[in-house]
Design an enzyme around this catalytic site. Structure first.
Site, PDB file in Angstrom:
ATOM      1  N   HIS A   1     -12.892   3.667   3.192  1.00 32.92           N
ATOM      2  CA  HIS A   1     -12.007   4.748   2.747  1.00 32.92           C
ATOM      3  C   HIS A   1     -12.877   5.923   2.298  1.00 32.92           C
ATOM      4  CE1 HIS A   1      -9.250   1.237   2.311  1.00 32.92           C
ATOM      5  NE2 HIS A   1      -8.404   2.118   2.785  1.00 32.92           N
TER       6      HIS A   1
ATOM      7  N   TYR B   1      -0.563  -1.118  10.251  1.00 32.14           N
ATOM      8  CA  TYR B   1      -0.847  -1.729   8.937  1.00 32.14           C
ATOM      9  C   TYR B   1       0.380  -1.600   8.036  1.00 32.14           C
ATOM     10  CZ  TYR B   1      -3.118  -2.192   4.323  1.00 32.14           C
ATOM     11  OH  TYR B   1      -3.467  -2.563   3.043  1.00 32.14           O
TER      12      TYR B   1
ATOM     13  N   LYS C   1       2.727  -4.547   6.293  1.00 34.72           N
ATOM     14  CA  LYS C   1       2.958  -4.599   4.840  1.00 34.72           C
ATOM     15  C   LYS C   1       4.458  -4.542   4.520  1.00 34.72           C
ATOM     16  CE  LYS C   1      -1.114  -5.158   3.098  1.00 34.72           C
ATOM     17  NZ  LYS C   1      -1.412  -6.350   2.282  1.00 34.72           N
TER      18      LYS C   1
ATOM     19  N   SER D   1       0.856  -1.186   0.000  1.00 33.93           N
ATOM     20  CA  SER D   1       0.000   0.000   0.000  1.00 33.93           C
ATOM     21  C   SER D   1       0.891   1.233   0.000  1.00 33.93           C
ATOM     22  CB  SER D   1      -0.873   0.006   1.261  1.00 33.93           C
ATOM     23  OG  SER D   1      -1.406   1.290   1.470  1.00 33.93           O
ATOM     24  N   SER D   2       0.355   2.343  -0.479  1.00 32.00           N
ATOM     25  CA  SER D   2       1.149   3.578  -0.506  1.00 32.00           C
ATOM     26  C   SER D   2       1.389   4.115   0.908  1.00 32.00           C
ATOM     27  CB  SER D   2       0.412   4.646  -1.330  1.00 32.00           C
ATOM     28  OG  SER D   2      -0.844   4.919  -0.733  1.00 32.00           O
ATOM     29  N   CYS D   3       0.650   3.568   1.881  1.00 35.17           N
ATOM     30  CA  CYS D   3       0.829   4.094   3.258  1.00 35.17           C
ATOM     31  C   CYS D   3       2.082   3.540   3.913  1.00 35.17           C
ATOM     32  CB  CYS D   3      -0.400   3.776   4.112  1.00 35.17           C
ATOM     33  SG  CYS D   3      -0.428   2.098   4.675  1.00 35.17           S
TER      34      CYS D   3
HETATM   35  O1  GFB Z   1      -9.414   7.191   2.710  1.00 33.18           O
HETATM   36  P1  GFB Z   1      -9.061   7.469   4.138  1.00 33.18           P
HETATM   37  O2  GFB Z   1      -9.933   6.864   5.189  1.00 33.18           O
HETATM   38  O3  GFB Z   1      -7.595   6.913   4.424  1.00 33.18           O
HETATM   39  O4  GFB Z   1      -9.022   9.051   4.416  1.00 33.18           O
HETATM   40  P2  GFB Z   1      -6.129   7.484   4.169  1.00 33.18           P
HETATM   41  C1  GFB Z   1      -8.475   9.926   3.462  1.00 33.18           C
HETATM   42  C2  GFB Z   1      -8.777  11.348   3.873  1.00 33.18           C
HETATM   43  O5  GFB Z   1     -10.189  11.593   3.632  1.00 33.18           O
HETATM   44  C3  GFB Z   1      -8.539  11.674   5.359  1.00 33.18           C
HETATM   45  C4  GFB Z   1     -10.733  12.261   4.745  1.00 33.18           C
HETATM   46  O6  GFB Z   1      -7.966  12.957   5.434  1.00 33.18           O
HETATM   47  C5  GFB Z   1      -9.951  11.683   5.927  1.00 33.18           C
HETATM   48  O7  GFB Z   1     -10.075  12.537   7.062  1.00 33.18           O
HETATM   49  N1  GFB Z   1     -12.185  12.012   4.824  1.00 33.18           N
HETATM   50  C6  GFB Z   1     -13.138  12.963   4.681  1.00 33.18           C
HETATM   51  C7  GFB Z   1     -12.782  10.837   5.037  1.00 33.18           C
HETATM   52  N2  GFB Z   1     -14.370  12.433   4.853  1.00 33.18           N
HETATM   53  C8  GFB Z   1     -14.172  11.092   5.068  1.00 33.18           C
HETATM   54  C9  GFB Z   1     -15.080  10.023   5.298  1.00 33.18           C
HETATM   55  O8  GFB Z   1     -16.311  10.179   5.364  1.00 33.18           O
HETATM   56  N3  GFB Z   1     -14.519   8.784   5.438  1.00 33.18           N
HETATM   57  C10 GFB Z   1     -13.158   8.580   5.380  1.00 33.18           C
HETATM   58  N4  GFB Z   1     -12.674   7.324   5.520  1.00 33.18           N
HETATM   59  N5  GFB Z   1     -12.260   9.597   5.185  1.00 33.18           N
HETATM   60  C11 GFB Z   1      -5.578   4.949   4.390  1.00 33.18           C
HETATM   61  C12 GFB Z   1      -4.866   4.065   5.393  1.00 33.18           C
HETATM   62  O9  GFB Z   1      -5.260   6.277   4.740  1.00 33.18           O
HETATM   63  O10 GFB Z   1      -5.102   4.727   3.076  1.00 33.18           O
HETATM   64  C13 GFB Z   1      -5.005   2.622   5.004  1.00 33.18           C
HETATM   65  O11 GFB Z   1      -5.407   4.300   6.685  1.00 33.18           O
HETATM   66  C14 GFB Z   1      -4.644   2.412   3.549  1.00 33.18           C
HETATM   67  O12 GFB Z   1      -4.150   1.848   5.794  1.00 33.18           O
HETATM   68  C15 GFB Z   1      -5.336   3.393   2.651  1.00 33.18           C
HETATM   69  O13 GFB Z   1      -3.271   2.573   3.394  1.00 33.18           O
HETATM   70  C16 GFB Z   1      -4.877   3.223   1.233  1.00 33.18           C
HETATM   71  O14 GFB Z   1      -5.877   7.662   2.730  1.00 33.18           O
HETATM   72  O15 GFB Z   1      -5.859   8.646   5.061  1.00 33.18           O
END
Ligand code: GFB
Length: 311
Positions: free
Chosen positions: A180, A137, A141, A108-110
């Site tokens: 996500h 996580y 990975k 993953s890119s994280c």
């Molecule tokens: O996609 P996301 O949950 O994961 O959040 P990451 C991306 C951004 O979207 C964050 C914002 O800044 C969240 O605060 N966001 C805004 C929201 N509204 C929402 C919402 O309703 N739901 C969610 N989920 N986010 C993940 C890693 O990071 O990336 C995983 O935690 C994995 O491990 C994945 O690597 C690819 O992009 O921040």
């Protein structure tokens, strides 16, 4: 990998696994092996050993993992590190013991440092501290990548590791707490439109930037790399383009046809400020993504409405 090769897709029900299965079927691969997590718990070493003893696949796409968005990662760090370490350890070790010809491991890119130079190159791995919201996580990975590299070095296996950016598309998780951002926004705007609500709340400041790759494009990259890539070094897979979360919300709002206001919930975490991938290595091999983000969101929303007609 031949059209008649026995190919095991671990995690075939998930966002990535289901897309890989669709693509392999479209391309005429007819000898696919799958197991649901109820049929085969990859966290169980004996079950996994028995499965590989019986099936002895030629190739493995290791898409089985515990995945989730920023809140799921922040809330269940022990589950994320334990499940992912155990699954990858069992599958990679059995793939070696039972002579699997090639295995593709999904990272993953994280895994990259929170403040890695942007766009992030494969060489930036382990060059600085990780993003705290998903470090468990990411560590799991990184361990999987290191396992593949170690088995390749010691045993001459061909286990490749690919690093996708944030993914979305058909088969995604639309649960508002564990998903996500992109699927969460599709559901939020859709439900608000149906209910006639005047506003939708998004998490954080809206300023973080993210790159989004449609999962069908990722599936194409997985097949491409399984066929043409044999290097132990990790390889990024993305679009090379990023948007702010607010810009993403505006796009989803337009696709869904919601006419109310977007509001911010600053009590929720932003996570890493940026994680744009440098995809020059995979581009140099001849792969390109096809979906642009707006069309990808339209495609995903059409799928969402068919799959969840009562939402
Ligand atoms: O996609 P996301 O949950 O994961 O959040 P990451 C991306 C951004 O979207 C964050 C914002 O800044 C969240 O605060 N966001 C805004 C929201 N509204 C929402 C919402 O309703 N739901 C969610 N989920 N986010 C993940 C890693 O990071 O990336 C995983 O935690 C994995 O491990 C994945 O690597 C690819 O992009 O921040």
């Amino acid at each position: 990998m031949e059209l008649t090769s026995k190919i095991y897709i671990a995690g075939h029900k998930g966002l990535v696994g289901s897309a890989i299965k669709r693509r392999l079927e479209q391309e005429g691969y007819s000898n696919l092996v799958t197991r649901t997590s109820r049929q085969l718990d990859l966290r169980d070493q004996r079950q996994t050993a028995r499965f590989f003893e019986r099936e002895r696949p030629d190739c493995v796409f290791l898409a089985a993992a515990r995945v989730g968005g920023i809140m799921a990662n922040s809330t269940y760090p022990a589950d994320f590190i334990y499940d992912n370490l155990v699954i990858e350890t069992n599958v990679i070790h059995q793939a070696f013991l039972k002579g699997v010809g090639k295995l593709l491991f999904l990272g993953s890119s994280c895994i990259y440092p929170r403040h890695a130079p942007q766009p992030m190159q494969e060489e930036h791995l382990l060059s600085g501290p990780l993003e705290p919201t998903n470090a468990p996580y990411a560590v799991a990975k990184i361990a999987g990548i290191t396992m593949c590299q170690s088995y390749n070095r010691q045993h001459g296996t061909r286990f490749i590791s690919i690093m996708p950016t944030n993914l979305y598309g058909p088969g995604d998780n639309f649960d508002l707490e564990s998903s996500h951002v992109l699927p969460a926004l599709i559901r939020k705007f859709h439900e608000a439109k149906i209910a006639g609500r005047r506003r939708v709340e998004i998490w954080g400041s809206g300023t973080p930037r993210r790159e989004f790759l449609h999962v069908d494009d990722l599936a194409g990259a997985c097949l491409f790399l399984m066929l043409h890539y044999n290097d132990s070094e990790i390889i990024n897979v993305g679009t090379g383009k990023e948007v702010t979360i607010l810009e993403l919300a505006e796009m989803v709002k337009t696709v869904v046809g919601f006419e109310g206001k977007i509001e911010l919930d600053p009590t929720r975490p932003d996570g890493t400020p940026r994680k744009l991938l440098d995809i020059s290595r995979i581009r140099a091999l001849g792969w390109e993504p096809h979906y642009d983000l707006y069309r990808g969101i339209e495609h995903t929303y059409r799928w969402f409405k068919k799959r969840y007609p009562n939402l």
